[in-house]
Design a protein around this motif. Structure first.
Motif, PDB file in Angstrom:
ATOM      1  N   THR A  90       0.847  -1.190   0.000  1.00 42.92           N
ATOM      2  CA  THR A  90       0.000   0.000   0.000  1.00 42.92           C
ATOM      3  C   THR A  90       0.880   1.236   0.000  1.00 42.92           C
ATOM      4  N   ALA A  91       0.606   2.150  -0.929  1.00 43.26           N
ATOM      5  CA  ALA A  91       1.360   3.400  -0.983  1.00 43.26           C
ATOM      6  C   ALA A  91       0.939   4.290   0.184  1.00 43.26           C
ATOM      7  N   LEU A 111      10.572  -0.400  -3.136  1.00 46.84           N
ATOM      8  CA  LEU A 111       9.985  -0.490  -4.469  1.00 46.84           C
ATOM      9  C   LEU A 111       9.668   0.911  -4.980  1.00 46.84           C
ATOM     10  N   GLU A 112       9.928   1.112  -6.250  1.00 52.61           N
ATOM     11  CA  GLU A 112       9.637   2.398  -6.876  1.00 52.61           C
ATOM     12  C   GLU A 112       8.143   2.480  -7.186  1.00 52.61           C
ATOM     13  N   LEU A 127       4.537  -1.431  -9.698  1.00 53.07           N
ATOM     14  CA  LEU A 127       5.710  -1.131  -8.894  1.00 53.07           C
ATOM     15  C   LEU A 127       6.960  -1.730  -9.543  1.00 53.07           C
ATOM     16  N   LYS A 128       8.116  -1.195  -9.195  1.00 47.81           N
ATOM     17  CA  LYS A 128       9.388  -1.742  -9.655  1.00 47.81           C
ATOM     18  C   LYS A 128      10.296  -1.950  -8.448  1.00 47.81           C
ATOM     19  N   ILE A 151       8.690   1.227   1.229  1.00 47.95           N
ATOM     20  CA  ILE A 151       9.720   0.460   1.915  1.00 47.95           C
ATOM     21  C   ILE A 151       9.055  -0.682   2.684  1.00 47.95           C
ATOM     22  N   ASP A 152       9.614  -1.884   2.525  1.00 44.92           N
ATOM     23  CA  ASP A 152       9.017  -3.091   3.089  1.00 44.92           C
ATOM     24  C   ASP A 152       9.663  -3.375   4.441  1.00 44.92           C
TER      25      ASP A 152
END
Length: 278
Positions: A90-91, A111-112, A127-128, A151-152
């Motif tokens: 989730t952004a 992830l971008e 996402l990238k 960020i994870d």
């Protein structure tokens, strides 16, 4: 002067400038960076003191422990590598600073995210995965702008305490992404009140109970509520008062503060005009 009865008084004081007023959320970043290891250890001791006095931490949510909330920012404690991995990414809809409270570097997969915060109604690209992890050094601060890189933290190593300071929401919605394919899934609401109102509108529509709703629907259309709820109100208004809804649609297309609603209104008017011409 910011006042609070929160038990984490020392933590609040550490994040409050000498003037007692925070001009902008960005100012908190410089305050966090000014904290030396001794001050950071003091914050941890303050936290331990509260746990000892209370016997427990505040309620957790998805591995996060909210320490306090103010009108200007919220404080959250989280451990890297813990909290469980959610089925989706989730952004974040808020700006945040992440402070590594530990003496060890923390490696966080990132992830971008190509979301356009000014056009959240548009479906974003997938996402990238970044080629390298974010390396959050001991006692360092990471800036995490709203709708920027994801960020994870749950997948980060090693386990370490992180202090997350985040702003109020910068938008009423955000997007979720499939964790495996990284494709966008859906736009989701972050406004609980608007979500409830939207549910009521959908219920009224399903029950076909729209008689006499012209006035409250019109007020909702012109309110400061989240755009997705106002749009549903406009659609329902069109069923019970078409001309009033058309007037509101023209106003929305011309001067609405929500860019996504302006665009949607203009597109709807264009289709209406094309239909009339045909």
């Amino acid at each position: 002067m910011m006042k609070t009865d929160n038990p984490y008084q020392h933590l609040i004081e550490a994040l409050t400038p000498p003037s007692g007023e925070i001009d902008s959320f960005i100012e908190l970043g410089s305050i966090l960076r000014s904290l030396d290891p001794q001050r950071i250890n003091g914050l941890l001791l303050d936290l331990l003191h509260v746990v000892r006095e209370r016997g427990s931490l505040p309620a957790q949510r998805e591995g996060n422990v909210y320490l306090c909330r103010t009108d200007q920012f919220s404080l959250m404690l989280r451990f890297s590598g813990q909290g469980g991995r959610q089925p989706v990414y989730t952004a974040n809809e808020f700006d945040a600073f992440v402070l590594n409270l530990s003496p060890n570097d923390v490696h966080i997969p990132r992830l971008e995210c190509g979301l356009d915060r000014n056009n959240l109604h548009q479906r974003p690209p997938s996402l990238k995965r970044r080629d390298s992890d974010l390396v959050l050094k001991a006692h360092d601060v990471y800036d995490a702008p709203a709708f920027g890189d994801i960020i994870d933290i749950a997948a980060a190593t090693p386990i370490a305490p992180l202090l997350i300071v985040h702003s109020p929401p910068r938008a009423h919605s955000t997007w979720t992404f499939d964790r495996e394919t990284l494709e966008p899934l859906q736009q989701v609401s972050t406004d609980l009140h608007a979500s409830r109102m939207q549910m009521v509108l959908q219920l009224l529509q399903a029950m076909q109970q729209i008689d006499g709703l012209e006035e409250p629907l019109a007020k909702m259309v012109h309110s400061n509520m989240a755009g997705f709820a106002r749009w549903d109100a406009l659609k329902l208004l069109h069923r019970c008062a078409p001309q009033q809804a058309l007037t509101a649609l023209h106003q929305m297309a011309h001067s609405d503060r929500d860019a996504s609603l302006r665009e949607a209104a203009r597109a709807t008017l264009a289709r209406t005009m094309d239909g009339d011409a045909a």
